[in-house]
Design a protein around this motif. Structure first.
Motif, PDB file in Angstrom:
ATOM      1  N   UNK A 189      13.415 -16.544   7.196  1.00 31.55           N
ATOM      2  CA  UNK A 189      13.192 -15.629   8.316  1.00 31.55           C
ATOM      3  C   UNK A 189      12.067 -16.143   9.196  1.00 31.55           C
ATOM      4  N   UNK A 190      12.160 -15.805  10.459  1.00 32.69           N
ATOM      5  CA  UNK A 190      11.031 -16.001  11.372  1.00 32.69           C
ATOM      6  C   UNK A 190      11.010 -14.856  12.367  1.00 32.69           C
ATOM      7  N   UNK A 191       9.814 -14.569  12.862  1.00 31.18           N
ATOM      8  CA  UNK A 191       9.605 -13.571  13.908  1.00 31.18           C
ATOM      9  C   UNK A 191       8.609 -14.156  14.904  1.00 31.18           C
ATOM     10  N   UNK A 192       8.957 -14.099  16.167  1.00 29.10           N
ATOM     11  CA  UNK A 192       8.034 -14.471  17.238  1.00 29.10           C
ATOM     12  C   UNK A 192       8.100 -13.362  18.277  1.00 29.10           C
ATOM     13  N   UNK A 193       7.055 -12.542  18.359  1.00 34.87           N
ATOM     14  CA  UNK A 193       7.139 -11.350  19.199  1.00 34.87           C
ATOM     15  C   UNK A 193       5.749 -10.812  19.487  1.00 34.87           C
ATOM     16  N   UNK A 194       5.713  -9.823  20.346  1.00 39.88           N
ATOM     17  CA  UNK A 194       4.475  -9.117  20.684  1.00 39.88           C
ATOM     18  C   UNK A 194       4.466  -7.823  19.879  1.00 39.88           C
ATOM     19  N   UNK A 195       3.765  -7.827  18.748  1.00 38.88           N
ATOM     20  CA  UNK A 195       3.786  -6.717  17.807  1.00 38.88           C
ATOM     21  C   UNK A 195       2.371  -6.320  17.421  1.00 38.88           C
ATOM     22  N   UNK A 196       2.251  -5.118  16.864  1.00 42.61           N
ATOM     23  CA  UNK A 196       0.991  -4.649  16.287  1.00 42.61           C
ATOM     24  C   UNK A 196       1.224  -4.397  14.805  1.00 42.61           C
ATOM     25  N   UNK A 197       0.131  -4.332  14.043  1.00 46.92           N
ATOM     26  CA  UNK A 197       0.296  -4.313  12.589  1.00 46.92           C
ATOM     27  C   UNK A 197      -0.541  -3.225  11.932  1.00 46.92           C
ATOM     28  N   UNK A 198       0.042  -2.617  10.905  1.00 47.68           N
ATOM     29  CA  UNK A 198      -0.671  -1.747   9.981  1.00 47.68           C
ATOM     30  C   UNK A 198      -0.896  -2.552   8.712  1.00 47.68           C
ATOM     31  N   UNK A 199      -2.143  -2.658   8.263  1.00 52.27           N
ATOM     32  CA  UNK A 199      -2.464  -3.498   7.109  1.00 52.27           C
ATOM     33  C   UNK A 199      -3.086  -2.673   5.994  1.00 52.27           C
ATOM     34  N   UNK A 200      -2.846  -3.155   4.777  1.00 52.63           N
ATOM     35  CA  UNK A 200      -3.495  -2.560   3.618  1.00 52.63           C
ATOM     36  C   UNK A 200      -3.661  -3.641   2.554  1.00 52.63           C
ATOM     37  N   UNK A 213       1.539  -5.795   5.098  1.00 59.26           N
ATOM     38  CA  UNK A 213       1.575  -5.599   6.542  1.00 59.26           C
ATOM     39  C   UNK A 213       2.897  -4.969   6.966  1.00 59.26           C
ATOM     40  N   UNK A 214       2.825  -4.020   7.889  1.00 60.65           N
ATOM     41  CA  UNK A 214       4.001  -3.461   8.543  1.00 60.65           C
ATOM     42  C   UNK A 214       3.838  -3.721  10.037  1.00 60.65           C
ATOM     43  N   UNK A 215       4.705  -4.567  10.598  1.00 56.61           N
ATOM     44  CA  UNK A 215       4.633  -4.960  12.001  1.00 56.61           C
ATOM     45  C   UNK A 215       5.632  -4.140  12.814  1.00 56.61           C
ATOM     46  N   UNK A 216       5.156  -3.564  13.921  1.00 57.05           N
ATOM     47  CA  UNK A 216       5.993  -2.724  14.781  1.00 57.05           C
ATOM     48  C   UNK A 216       5.647  -3.007  16.237  1.00 57.05           C
ATOM     49  N   UNK A 217       6.493  -2.533  17.140  1.00 61.62           N
ATOM     50  CA  UNK A 217       6.198  -2.647  18.558  1.00 61.62           C
ATOM     51  C   UNK A 217       5.027  -1.736  18.918  1.00 61.62           C
ATOM     52  N   UNK A 218       4.290  -2.139  19.954  1.00 65.27           N
ATOM     53  CA  UNK A 218       3.166  -1.337  20.412  1.00 65.27           C
ATOM     54  C   UNK A 218       3.647   0.079  20.768  1.00 65.27           C
ATOM     55  N   UNK A 224       4.312   4.080  11.204  1.00 65.13           N
ATOM     56  CA  UNK A 224       4.468   3.057  10.160  1.00 65.13           C
ATOM     57  C   UNK A 224       3.871   3.458   8.821  1.00 65.13           C
ATOM     58  N   UNK A 225       3.142   4.560   8.778  1.00 62.74           N
ATOM     59  CA  UNK A 225       2.414   4.931   7.570  1.00 62.74           C
ATOM     60  C   UNK A 225       3.298   5.206   6.366  1.00 62.74           C
ATOM     61  N   UNK A 226       4.414   5.897   6.587  1.00 60.56           N
ATOM     62  CA  UNK A 226       5.276   6.230   5.448  1.00 60.56           C
ATOM     63  C   UNK A 226       5.907   4.973   4.858  1.00 60.56           C
ATOM     64  N   UNK A 227       6.281   4.019   5.690  1.00 52.58           N
ATOM     65  CA  UNK A 227       6.818   2.764   5.182  1.00 52.58           C
ATOM     66  C   UNK A 227       5.783   2.033   4.337  1.00 52.58           C
ATOM     67  N   UNK A 251       2.722  -9.685   1.934  1.00 50.26           N
ATOM     68  CA  UNK A 251       4.082  -9.171   2.008  1.00 50.26           C
ATOM     69  C   UNK A 251       4.209  -8.434   3.331  1.00 50.26           C
ATOM     70  N   UNK A 252       5.229  -8.797   4.112  1.00 47.01           N
ATOM     71  CA  UNK A 252       5.341  -8.289   5.478  1.00 47.01           C
ATOM     72  C   UNK A 252       6.672  -7.573   5.696  1.00 47.01           C
ATOM     73  N   UNK A 253       6.610  -6.484   6.427  1.00 48.51           N
ATOM     74  CA  UNK A 253       7.784  -5.768   6.913  1.00 48.51           C
ATOM     75  C   UNK A 253       7.715  -5.778   8.435  1.00 48.51           C
ATOM     76  N   UNK A 254       8.838  -6.084   9.078  1.00 46.41           N
ATOM     77  CA  UNK A 254       8.895  -6.103  10.541  1.00 46.41           C
ATOM     78  C   UNK A 254      10.031  -5.186  10.982  1.00 46.41           C
ATOM     79  N   UNK A 255       9.743  -4.258  11.896  1.00 44.62           N
ATOM     80  CA  UNK A 255      10.752  -3.341  12.420  1.00 44.62           C
ATOM     81  C   UNK A 255      11.403  -3.951  13.662  1.00 44.62           C
TER      82      UNK A 255
END
Length: 887
Positions: A189-200, A213-218, A224-227, A251-255
Motif C-alpha cells: 500500500x501507499x498513500x500520498x495525500x493532504x491528511x491530518x492525523x490522530x496519534x496515540x 495513527x488514524x489519518x483522515x482528511x482535514x 476519528x476517536x472511535x476508530x 500501525x496506521x489507518x487511512x480513511x
C-alpha cells in the motif's frame, strides 16, 4: 479493459512459479497523471521455466536483467515472460513503468481520489502498479521510497517502518519505508495525500512502545476517536486471547472516500472506506459505531491471520477471511458482553446468523453457489462472497465448538509456529488444529469442499411408559455428497418451561441440560432416559452449525419456545420461525387477491415477548423484528415480491395498531437520559424505541407519527434522528416524511457519508399507498442530485444497491422497468468499475425463483447484457452463471 472471455482457473492446476522474488526495492515518482515506478527485484529460481511478471495497463519504459537490457521478452495475456539462462539461480530484474492514476476509475491499483493518491492491490491490483509476479505465494521483503511534490502530497505513507524522509529540490520531498516482514504483493500500500492525523502511543504486552495513527482528511479529526479506541481494544484483545502482538513500530489507518471494499489489511497501513472510520454522535448511528469497531478489529487481526501467514493461492481465501471474520465476531461479542452482559453477546450472535441467512443461504441455493474453498473461478473478485466470509467463519466456529477454547488456542499456536512467514492452504490450518488436539478432522475437511447449505432433519418420539425420549437426527445431503461432521448442541424443555437433565441410555444420571452431539453418520439416534413428560426439543443451540433445521413444530410449540427456551438464540429462532409461517400464509392470501389475516395466537405470542421485562431491550428489539424480505423471498415458491410486501404492510399495521399503547409506553420508559454515548445498554434501548416507532408509523398512529417527526427534525443524535426518519419514510405518513427528508438534506447536504444514508432510505422506501410515487421515479430523480456521484462506490451501493436489494416489491415490477433500469446501470458501471458492476449484477442471480412472468422479464435483460461484447470478465462470469443453460 479486457473484453474477451477470461480463462477458467482451477485449484487443482496450481503450480509454483519457476522464479520467486526475495526482495524488492520500489521507487515511486508520484504524479496524479504520470506516476513512474522503478522496480528493482532480487529474484531466485525455484523451478524450471521463464520468469513471469504480471502487468496490466502499464507503459513499460525499460527492462534490464543484471544491469543489461532484457533479450528474450514475450508479451502474454497477463504480462511478460522472460527467458533467463538455464544455469542462473539468481537475477536482479529492474523494470521501469508509467501509469496514470487519474484515469483509474476501477479503483484497483494506484488511483487518484479527492486530491490524493491511494492503492488497492487485493486481489490482483499490484500488476496495475508495476510488473511483478503478482501472486500471494510470492513473498518478499519490500523497501519503498516515495517522492512527490510536497505541496500537493504532504503526507507520504507505505508499509512497515519509516526509516528516512526529507526535502528535495524544486519543492519535492521523499519518504522511505521498510517492511521487515515477508509479504505478498497484494498487501502493498501507499498513500500520498493532504491528511491530518490522530496519534496515540501504546505499550505492547512485551513492553514495546508502538505508535498508532488514524489519518483522515482535514475537518474529520473529531470523527476519528472511535476508530482509534477500537484499534486499541483490538490490540489488547488479541494479546489476551491469542497471545499475538503488534509486530511493527507503527500501525496506521487511512480513511479514503473512494474505495471498492470496506477496508484492506495492507501490512501496517490499513486503507479503509471512510464510512468504517468516521463517527461522532451527530453523524453516526449505534450501528455505525458497531461496524467501525468490528471492521477495525477485522483488519487488525489480519496482521497475523492473513499477513504473517497468508494464502498460497486465491482458492484458499477463506483461510484468512473466514478465520478473521470469526475472530472479529468473537472480539465484538466479548466487547459487548463486557459492557452489556451476556444478553449483548447473544444479540451479537443473532445478528451474525441473520446476516448468514439473509446473504449466504440464498447464495448457497443459487447459481453462484460454491464451497468455502472454491474449485474454479474466472474473476477472483467475484469470490469475495458471503460463502467465503460468513460461512467460512461458521466453519471456524464449529472447530472452536468441537475443540473448546483451549484446544482452539493450542491449534492456533501450532499453526503460527509452523507457518509464520509462509503462504499456506486450508489443509495446513486444519492439520494444525488436528495435531494440537490429537483428533481426526479428515471428515471435517468436507466442509471446505461441499457447496450448498446442509439440511438437518430431526424427529422426536416420547415413550411415557419407558420414560424415554428418542431423537433421530438425519443429514439430508445431495446425492453423492458424503456426510459431514456436524456439531449439534441440543436441549430438552419440560412442560413447565425448565430445561431437563440429558441422560443417554446406559449413562449415569447427570445434570447437564445442553449436550454437544457430534453427528458424523447420515443418521444418529439418541435415547434420553428419565423423561416424565413429553419434552420440547431445542436444537442447534447457539446455532452450532450452519445448517437448515427441518423440525415439525406447530404454532403452540413455537409460542412455547418463544416464552421459555433458555438458549437465547433458539428463543429468537422460534420467533423467526413463527413469523415466517404467518407471513408466508398471509402472502399466499395476498397472491390470490384476498385480504391477509393475522392469527390471534401469533399476536398473543408476539405481545408476550414484547411485554417480557426480564428480557433486555436489545434482545427484544431483535426478537420482534420481522425477517428480512430477502430471506422471506427465498422461502417462497415461487417468490412473489409484491404479494409478500402486501402481507408485510398488513402485518406491520396490525402490530402497530393492536400494540400501540405498549409501543408508546416503551418509547417513554426507554428514553436514554443525558448526552449520547455508544454503549450496548443504551443502544438496546434506542433500538427497541426505534422499532416501536416503525410499527406505530406503519399503523398511522398519530402520537407515534408526531414523536417520529419531532425526533427526526429535532436536535437529537443520529441514531434517534435516523431511526425516526426511517419510521416516517416507511409509512403512509408521506407529508411528515417529506418534511423530515428535507430537514435531513438541509442539515447534511455537504456531508458525503451522511447523505449516503439519505439516498439509501429513499431507495429502499416502501410504497404504502397506491398513489405514492414509485421508487424507480424517485431514484432516477436522485441520480441528478449534487451529492450523488457514479464514481463513488458508496453512492452506488446507497442508491442502486438499496433499490435492487432492499426494495424487492419496487424493483421486481410487473412491467419490467426495474430490470431495464438495472441493465442500464450495469452497462454504465461496467465501463467505469467492473468490480462494483459485478456486485450489482448479482442482484438477479436467483431470478429462477421468481414468478413465471418476472422470470421472463429478468431473463430477457440478462441475455441482452450478455450480448454486449464490451462486458468485463467480472460481470460476464456472474451473468453466465446466472443464466446457466436457459435459452
Amino acid at each position: 479493459m479486457k473484453t474477451e472471455h477470461a480463462p477458467t482457473i482451477r485449484r487443482t492446476d496450481y503450480q509454483p512459479l519457476a522464479w520467486t522474488v526475495e526482495a524488492v526495492d520500489l521507487y515511486f515518482t508520484l504524479d496524479a497523471t504520470a506516476t513512474v515506478v522503478r522496480n528493482r527485484m532480487r529474484c531466485r529460481r525455484q523451478g524450471t521455466g521463464p520468469l513471469v511478471l504480471m502487468a496490466e495497463g502499464l507503459e513499460r519504459l525499460s527492462l534490464t536483467i543484471d544491469g543489461a537490457p532484457a533479450e528474450t521478452v514475450r508479451e502474454t495475456d497477463t504480462g511478460l515472460e522472460i527467458d533467463l539462462p538455464d544455469d542462473a539461480d539468481e537475477a536482479v530484474v529492474e523494470v521501469v513503468t508509467r501509469c496514470d492514476p487519474s484515469a483509474n476509475t476501477e479503483l484497483s491499483g494506484l488511483y487518484h481520489s479527492g486530491g490524493g493518491l491511494y492503492t488497492q492491490c487485493e486481489a490482483e491490483g499490484f500488476r496495475r502498479i508495476t510488473a511483478y509476479p503478482d501472486r500471494p505465494d510470492v513473498m518478499a521483503r519490500f523497501t519503498v521510497t516515495l517522492e512527490a511534490d510536497k505541496a500537493a502530497f504532504p503526507v507520504l505513507l507505505s508499509n512497515g517502518n519509516l526509516v528516512d524522509s526529507g526535502d528535495l529540490a524544486d519543492g519535492r520531498h521523499f519518504a522511505k519505508w521498510d517492511d521487515p516482514f515477508l509479504k505478498p504483493s497484494y498487501l502493498f500500500a501507499l498513500v500520498a495525500a493532504d491528511l491530518v492525523v490522530l496519534e496515540r502511543r501504546e505499550t505492547t504486552r512485551s513492553g514495546r512502545e508502538v505508535l498508532l495513527q488514524v489519518w483522515v482528511e482535514d475537518g474529520n479529526l473529531d470523527r476519528a476517536g472511535h476508530a482509534m479506541d477500537s484499534l486499541v481494544h483490538s490490540m489488547r484483545w488479541d494479546e489476551a486471547t491469542f497471545g499475538l502482538e503488534l509486530d511493527l513500530d507503527r500501525y496506521m489507518i487511512v480513511a479514503v472516500s473512494d474505495f471498492n471494499m470496506g477496508a484492506m489489511e495492507n501490512k501496517g497501513l490499513n486503507l479503509f472506506n471512510a464510512k468504517f472510520v468516521l463517527a461522532k454522535p451527530e453523524t453516526a448511528t449505534d450501528v455505525d459505531y458497531e461496524h467501525i469497531e468490528s471492521v477495525v478489529a477485522h483488519e487488525y487481526f489480519h496482521n497475523w491471520t492473513g499477513n504473517r501467514v497468508t494464502c498460497r493461492d486465491w482458492f484458499q481465501l477463506t483461510l484468512k477471511e473466514g478465520l478473521t471474520v470469526f475472530r472479529d465476531q468473537q472480539f465484538s461479542a466479548d466487547m459487548l458482553a463486557a459492557a452489556g452482559g451476556e444478553s449483548a453477546r447473544a444479540v451479537k450472535r443473532i445478528e451474525d446468523v441473520r446476516v448468514l441467512r439473509t446473504a449466504q443461504f440464498p447464495e448457497d441455493a443459487g447459481p453462484m453457489a460454491h464451497p468455502i474453498r472454491p474449485d474454479e473461478y474466472q474473476a477472483i473478485d467475484n469470490f469475495y462472497t458471503a460463502t467465503v466470509y460468513e460461512k467460512g467463519a461458521e466453519v471456524i466456529r464449529m472447530l472452536h465448538t468441537l475443540l473448546g477454547a483451549e484446544g482452539f488456542r493450542n491449534g492456533m499456536d501450532l499453526y503460527f509456529s509452523y507457518h509464520d512467514g509462509q503462504a499456506v492452504t486450508c489443509d495446513d490450518f486444519v492439520e494444525a488444529m488436528s495435531e494440537a488436539n490429537g483428533v481426526d478432522l479428515d471428515q471435517f475437511m468436507r466442509w471446505y469442499s461441499q457447496r450448498g447449505t446442509p439440511r438437518l432433519r430431526a424427529e422426536g418420539r416420547f415413550d411415557a411408559a419407558a420414560r424415554q425420549y428418542t431423537l433421530t437426527l438425519t443429514q439430508v445431503r445431495p446425492d453423492g455428497d458424503a456426510p459431514l461432521h456436524i456439531p449439534v448442541a441440543l436441549g430438552l424443555i419440560g412442560p413447565k418451561g425448565a430445561d431437563l437433565p440429558l441422560t443417554l441410555a446406559g449413562e449415569a444420571v447427570g445434570t447437564v441440560t445442553t449436550r454437544l452431539v457430534e453427528l458424523k453418520d447420515t443418521t444418529t439416534t439418541l435415547v434420553f432416559e428419565g423423561i416424565d413428560a413429553e419434552p420440547v426439543p431445542s436444537l442447534l443451540r447457539g446455532f452450532s452449525a450452519p445448517v437448515i433445521l427441518e423440525l415439525e413444530e406447530d404454532d403452540r410449540r413455537l409460542a412455547f419456545r418463544m416464552a421459555h427456551d433458555s438458549d437465547p438464540f433458539n428463543r429468537w429462532d422460534a420467533a423467526q420461525r413463527y413469523m415466517l409461517r404467518v407471513i408466508l400464509a398471509m402472502s399466499a392470501d395476498a397472491a390470490k387477491g384476498e385480504l391477509p389475516q393475522v392469527p390471534e395466537p401469533f399476536m398473543s405470542a408476539f405481545g408476550a415477548l414484547l411485554h417480557n421485562e426480564k428480557l433486555d431491550p436489545a434482545y427484544r428489539a431483535v426478537a420482534l423484528t420481522l425477517p428480512a424480505e430477502a430471506y422471506l423471498l427465498e422461502q417462497m415458491s415461487p417468490a412473489d415480491p409484491v404479494a409478500l410486501r402486501r402481507a408485510l404492510i398488513v402485518l406491520m399495521r396490525h402490530l402497530g395498531e393492536r400494540l400501540a399503547d405498549s409501543w408508546l409506553g416503551l418509547d417513554t420508559r426507554l428514553a436514554v437520559a443525558g448526552d449520547y454515548r455508544y454503549h450496548p445498554a443504551d443502544a438496546g434501548r434506542r433500538a427497541l424505541r426505534s422499532l416501536g416507532l416503525r410499527y406505530l408509523c406503519a399503523a398511522g398512529v398519530s402520537q407515534g407519527v408526531e414523536r417520529a417527526l419531532a425526533r427526526a427534525t429535532g436536535e437529537s443524535h443520529m441514531t434517534d434522528r435516523f431511526g425516526a426518519l426511517a419510521a416516517l419514510v416507511n409509512s403512509p405518513a408521506s407529508a411528515e416524511a417529506a418534511i423530515a427528508l428535507a430537514d435531513f438534506e438541509r442539515r447534511f447536504a455537504k456531508d458525503a457519508l451522511v447523505m449516503d444514508k439519505w439516498f439509501a432510505i429513499q431507495a429502499g422506501a416502501w410504497r404504502w399507498i397506491d398513489s405514492a410515487q414509485p421508487a424507480l421515479a424517485r431514484i432516477e430523480a436522485l441520480m441528478g442530485h449534487p451529492a450523488f456521484s457514479l464514481s463513488n462506490p458508496n453512492k452506488i451501493y446507497a442508491l442502486f444497491g438499496a433499490y435492487f436489494r432492499a426494495n424487492p416489491a419496487e424493483f421486481h415490477r410487473a412491467d419490467g422497468a426495474g430490470y431495464r433500469f438495472w441493465a442500464d446501470r450495469i452497462r454504465d458501471l461496467n465501463g467505469r468499475n467492473p468490480q462494483v458492476a459485478s456486485r450489482m449484477a448479482r442482484v438477479l442471480e436467483n431470478w429462477r425463483r421468481l414468478t413465471p412472468a418476472l422470470q421472463s422479464a429478468a431473463q430477457a435483460q440478462i441475455k441482452a447484457l450478455l450480448a454486449d461484447k464490451a462486458l468485463s470478465a467480472d460481470v460476464r462470469e456472474v451473468l453466465e452463471k446466472a443464466l446457466g443453460d436457459a435459452t
